[in-house]
Design an enzyme around this catalytic site. Structure first.
Site, mmCIF file in Angstrom:
data_model
loop_
_atom_site.group_PDB
_atom_site.id
_atom_site.type_symbol
_atom_site.label_atom_id
_atom_site.label_comp_id
_atom_site.label_asym_id
_atom_site.label_seq_id
_atom_site.Cartn_x
_atom_site.Cartn_y
_atom_site.Cartn_z
ATOM 1 C CB SER B 14 -4.797 -5.567 -15.635
ATOM 2 O OG SER B 14 -3.599 -4.483 -15.496
ATOM 3 N NE ARG B 92 -2.270 -3.914 5.204
ATOM 4 C CZ ARG B 92 -2.778 -3.331 6.429
ATOM 5 N NH1 ARG B 92 -3.654 -2.444 6.270
ATOM 6 N NH2 ARG B 92 -2.253 -3.867 7.500
ATOM 7 C CG LEU B 94 4.775 -4.836 1.383
ATOM 8 C CD1 LEU B 94 5.599 -5.181 0.615
ATOM 9 C CD2 LEU B 94 3.668 -5.973 2.002
ATOM 10 C CG HIS B 110 4.496 3.854 -8.791
ATOM 11 N ND1 HIS B 110 3.510 4.012 -7.859
ATOM 12 C CD2 HIS B 110 4.924 5.045 -9.270
ATOM 13 C CE1 HIS B 110 3.372 5.201 -7.747
ATOM 14 N NE2 HIS B 110 4.023 5.887 -8.489
ATOM 15 C CG ASP B 146 5.862 3.909 -4.873
ATOM 16 O OD1 ASP B 146 5.717 2.507 -5.177
ATOM 17 O OD2 ASP B 146 4.714 4.653 -4.939
#
Lengths: 230, 230
Positions: B14, B92, B94, B110, B146
């Site tokens: 989205s 996933r 990186l 996030h 994150d």
């Protein structure tokens, strides 16, 4: 039921003053029974004395055993007739024994959006990390620091140029509203801890809003759950 | 300078759709060069195809070596002429090699107020903890998950009755505004990383506000730095 408060503070005690003010204005159904500090000469003691509130000082530097120290505090709290412990910049871990003695009746305020930035330097740590939103959290106290169930949080923007000195007043101005509000909910027996979440029972006159927000001379802010007159 | 975007997504996408919409409306100075997914059949792929955007799919379940996998992605990104990597629900990690190849040009969104609740279950973890304010964070990507410098954050209230399913739409509605905004600032070359903080250089027409806030049918929200037309 009227809260009988013991406030524990190590420093200026601006939140203690805010609680006293809310009581005096008839907003908060509570009595400030005693103000306790682990630091002789802490400014909060003079504030309390000026308000006619008994104080108890026990220098934590003199006391090596945490449980012995906390036992003395528990005795002072009991003697004062207090049933609710309000931590306001109390820079000392409580022993599990102390927490067990007043479980569910100890509140703390911490200048960050917990669980981000627990610990002594919440505001400074938020600045260093570079978050763009920070604030303050009132929570029930558990054995581990800054980790108990959340009662209310307020958020304010952080600017790229902010330092701890410029951010702190924006947070504190709202702390002086959310801490009395959280205590009033406790006085009204509307807080229910379910697991790690706090359910706020509805007011007799629910206002239906999802949060309070506004713009003060210091900038915008948002509080959840919404304030009720504070 | 016009961003040449490669979007990486594992699911519905989205936020990819929101970026494409901002580009098509002339708000965001960018081209969506390619949409990449590690999951064959991910709905984001159909969204991209409908918008006439090339897609690249490489099933991460088939590939045991992360660097080999990421090398294939880097080649696809290079072939597509992309210079900016937009992570949008890319489930996933990186490799450091990938991050090094596009350092300072990889953004992620996030669904929490980082550093609270990193990881795959940001929204659910916030619910479990019982925070009363949560939101979303757009940040530069570093090697650890994150954790990179924060560009923009949005906050919304969390209610005692919220589940992940009821909270997520309130957060996502704002993600669709803050992610294009962050990318537009990158396109305008106004983001400067200083240590772990991001400094947003002033707009040519600064609006002087400290944050954007408002009330939508889904409830109140606040964004910092303030939105510029998004």
């Amino acid at each position: 039921m009227t809260l009988q408060i013991a406030a524990l503070a190590s420093g200026v005690g601006s939140n203690v003053a805010a609680v006293i003010k809310s009581i005096n204005e008839g907003m908060l159904d509570a009595r400030m029974r005693i103000v306790i500090s682990n630091r002789p000469g802490a400014p909060v003691l003079e504030k309390a004395a000026q308000a006619g509130i008994p104080v108890y000082v026990k220098d934590s530097a003199d006391c090596e055993n945490r449980e012995d120290y906390d036992r003395a505090l528990l005795a002072a709290i009991c003697d004062a007739g207090a049933d609710t412990v309000v931590l306001a910049g109390y820079m000392r871990m409580l022993s599990p024994m102390f927490v067990a003695a007043h479980r569910g009746r100890i509140l703390n305020i911490h200048p960050s959006l917990l669980p981000s930035f627990p610990g002594r330097m919440g505001t400074e740590d938020a600045i260093k990390y570079g978050v763009r939103l920070s604030g303050s959290t009132v929570h029930f106290v558990q054995e581990t620091m800054d980790s108990g169930p959340v009662i209310i949080q307020v958020v304010v923007p952080v600017h790229a140029q902010d330092t701890g000195e410029t951010l702190m007043p924006r947070i504190q101005a709202l702390e002086h509203r959310i801490y009395p509000q959280a205590l009033q909910w406790l006085a009204e027996d509307r807080l229910r801890v379910e697991g790690h979440r706090v359910n706020l029972l509805p007011a007799r006159k629910p206002n239906g809003s999802m949060a309070s927000f506004g713009q003060s001379p210091l900038g915008p802010w948002m509080v959840s759950p919404p304030l009720e007159g504070f």
